[in-house]
Design an enzyme around this catalytic site. Structure first.
Site, PDB file in Angstrom:
ATOM      1  N   GLU A 272      28.583 -13.827 -15.155  1.00  0.00           N
ATOM      2  CA  GLU A 272      28.118 -12.465 -14.895  1.00  0.00           C
ATOM      3  C   GLU A 272      26.836 -12.182 -15.656  1.00  0.00           C
ATOM      4  O   GLU A 272      26.742 -12.471 -16.846  1.00  0.00           O
ATOM      5  CB  GLU A 272      29.207 -11.468 -15.338  1.00  0.00           C
ATOM      6  CG  GLU A 272      28.843 -10.010 -15.094  1.00  0.00           C
ATOM      7  CD  GLU A 272      29.846  -9.044 -15.740  1.00  0.00           C
ATOM      8  OE1 GLU A 272      30.722  -8.541 -15.023  1.00  0.00           O
ATOM      9  OE2 GLU A 272      29.750  -8.818 -16.960  1.00  0.00           O
TER      10      GLU A 272
ATOM     11  N   TYR B  97      23.200  -5.576 -11.291  1.00  0.00           N
ATOM     12  CA  TYR B  97      24.420  -6.329 -11.616  1.00  0.00           C
ATOM     13  C   TYR B  97      24.539  -7.537 -10.700  1.00  0.00           C
ATOM     14  O   TYR B  97      24.376  -7.428  -9.485  1.00  0.00           O
ATOM     15  CB  TYR B  97      25.658  -5.440 -11.443  1.00  0.00           C
ATOM     16  CG  TYR B  97      26.954  -6.192 -11.677  1.00  0.00           C
ATOM     17  CD1 TYR B  97      27.591  -6.120 -12.906  1.00  0.00           C
ATOM     18  CD2 TYR B  97      27.514  -6.993 -10.679  1.00  0.00           C
ATOM     19  CE1 TYR B  97      28.766  -6.832 -13.136  1.00  0.00           C
ATOM     20  CE2 TYR B  97      28.680  -7.711 -10.913  1.00  0.00           C
ATOM     21  CZ  TYR B  97      29.299  -7.627 -12.137  1.00  0.00           C
ATOM     22  OH  TYR B  97      30.450  -8.335 -12.365  1.00  0.00           O
TER      23      TYR B  97
END
Ligand code: GDP
Ligand code: MN
Length: 373
Positions: A185, A100
Site C-alpha cells: 500500500e 491512495y
C-alpha cells in the site's frame, strides 16, 4: 509479517519507485547530525501498527531545534502498545495532491486486487465506496496497460503523470509478486512538482512463503515475549487481553473454548493449543506459562482421542503436587480413558466436568469472583 515503512521504501526505491530522501535512526544521538544537516523535514515513528499519523507519530519540522525536540518526543512514544524503537527522518515533500494506491490478495476471489482512490492520506476504510476503484487482476495475465489506464482515469491523472502511474503500477506489481506480498500500500502517493512520490509505504508478506523469500527481505519479530516462550515449549500461543487462561488440545477445540467463554460473558486471556502433548513435563511448562500471566482462573479443556485422559490427569496431578497453584483451575475431561482420568482427579480432590458448557460457566464465575476482589 509486516514490514516497517523504511523497509518498504527501501524496496520501492530498489525497484525504481520515487521515495523521499531519508534515513532511519535507532537513537536520538544518531539522528542529531542528520536533522541539523536537513534543517527542515519530517520525523516519522517506525511502528508496525496502523493509525500512526493520527497518534502523533508523524511530524513536520522547520528548524533543527524543532526537529530534535520532535524526534525526542517520538522516541518516547508508545503507539497502540508498540514502543517506538526507530524513527525515519525524511525531506519535506511539497504536496499538491494525496492519492491512495494498493495491491492486496483477495482470498474470496483468489486474485490480487488493485485499489485506487483520489482520497489519499486517510484510511481507505473511511473513504466512500464510490470514490474507490477496485480492479481484480488475473494472475495469469498480470497487470497490463489497460489496468493502468482505468486507474489513471479514476485518479484524474493525464499526460506525463498518467505515464508515470503506468510505470509505477507495473513496479508495484513486480514487487508484489517478487516478495509474495499479501498487501502493498502507498498512502499517500503524492503529486509533487510534476512527480509521483510514495510518501508512505505498507507491506505484508506471506509468512508461509518464508523459505523462498528474496534474501533482502528483513525479518521482523512480531511475537511477544510470552509467545516466544510458548514457541520454545512447543505450544501454539496467542496473547489476548482477558482474565481466563485457557489450555486445550487442538486449534479447533481451543477456538470453540474461547467462543464459549465470550458467549457466557467471560474474557479469555490467551489462545493455547497444547497439541496432543499429555506428557507431564510439557504440561507443567505450559501450566507455568499460564500461571505466569496471573489469570483469575484457568480452564483446561481436553478431548482425549490419541491423548488419553488418564495421562492428562496424571500430568496435571504431578504438576499440582510439585508446585503451589493459587489460581482456581477448572478441568473438562472427556474421551479415551475418561473414567480412569476422572476418578484419579477425584481421588486427589480435583473436580472435573464432562460438559464443556458447565466447565466454561464455572470458569467464568470464578473469574468474576477474582475480579471483584
Ligand atoms: P500514517 O498516518 O501513519 O499513514 O502516516 P503517513 O506517512 O501517511 O503521513 C500522514 C500524513 O502526513 C500524510 O498524509 C501527509 O499529509 C503528511 N506528510 C507525510 N509526509 C509528508 C511530507 O513529506 N510533506 C508534507 N507536507 N506532508 C507530509
Ligand atoms: Mn499513510
Amino acid at each position: 509479517m509486516k514490514l516497517f515503512e523504511y523497509q518498504v521504501k527501501k524496496i520501492l526505491g530498489k525497484f525504481g519507485v520515487n521515495v523521499p530522501q531519508g534515513e532511519v535512526f535507532l537513537t536520538l544521538d544518531q539522528a542529531r547530525n542528520f536533522i541539523e544537516r536537513m534543517g527542515e523535514g519530517v520525523v516519522k515513528a517506525q511502528v508496525l501498527t496502523g493509525g500512526r499519523g493520527k497518534a502523533g507519530g508523524v511530524k513536520l519540522f522547520t528548524t533543527p531545534a524543532e526537529g530534535i525536540s520532535l524526534a525526542q518526543n517520538i522516541f518516547n512514544m508508545t503507539i497502540k502498545g508498540e514502543k517506538v524503537k526507530a524513527i525515519l527522518i525524511e525531506e519535506k515533500i511539497p504536496i499538491e495532491q494525496e492519492l491512495y494506491l494498493s495491491l492486496f490478495v483477495d482470498g474470496r476471489i483468489k486474485k490480487p486486487v488493485l485499489i485506487a482512490s483520489q482520497a489519499g492520506g486517510v484510511d481507505i476504510e473511511e473513504v466512500l465506496e464510490e470514490q474507490i476503484l477496485k480492479l481484480p487482476i488475473d494472475p495469469l495475465i498480470g497487470l497490463r496497460n489497460y489496468h493502468a489506464n482505468i486507474t489513471a482515469q479514476k485518479l484524474g491523472l493525464a499526460g506525463d503523470l498518467a505515464e508515470q502511474l503506468t510505470a509505477l503500477l507495473k513496479k508495484m506489481y513486480e514487487i508484489f509478486q517478487a516478495y509474495e506480498a499479501e498487501l502493498l500500500e502507498i498512502n499517500p502517493l503524492v503529486v509533487s512538482r510534476g512527480k509521483l512520490i510514495a510518501a508512505d509505504g505498507k507491506m505484508t508478506v506471506d509468512d508461509d512463503a518464508r523459505f523462498r523469500w528474496p534474501s533482502d527481505l528483513p525479518f521482523n519479530e512480531e511475537k511477544t515475549l510470552l509467545e516466544k516462550r510458548a514457541e520454545e515449549i512447543g505450544v501454539s500461543y496467542v496473547e489476548l487481553d482477558g482474565d481466563i487462561a485457557v489450555m486445550a488440545n487442538g486449534a479447533g477445540i481451543t477456538m470453540a473454548t474461547l467462543d464459549l467463554i465470550a458467549y457466557f460473558g467471560g474474557r479469555p486471556k490467551n489462545f493455547m493449543d497444547a497439541g496432543g502433548g499429555a506428557n507431564a513435563e510439557q504440561m507443567a511448562k505450559a501450566l507455568d506459562l499460564l500461571l505466569s500471566t496471573n489469570p483469575k482462573a484457568i480452564l483446561i479443556n481436553i478431548f482425549g482421542g490419541i491423548t488419553r485422559c488418564d495421562e492428562v490427569a496424571k500430568a496435571y496431578l504431578t504438576v499440582k503436587n510439585e508446585r503451589e497453584i493459587s489460581v482456581p483451575v477448572v478441568i473438562r475431561l472427556v474421551g479415551t480413558n475418561e473414567e480412569i482420568g476422572v476418578s484419579m482427579l477425584k481421588e486427589a480432590g480435583v473436580e472435573s466436568f464432562s460438559s464443556l458448557r458447565e466447565a466454561v460457566i464455572k470458569a467464568v464465575e470464578l473469574s468474576r469472583v477474582g475480579r471483584d476482589n
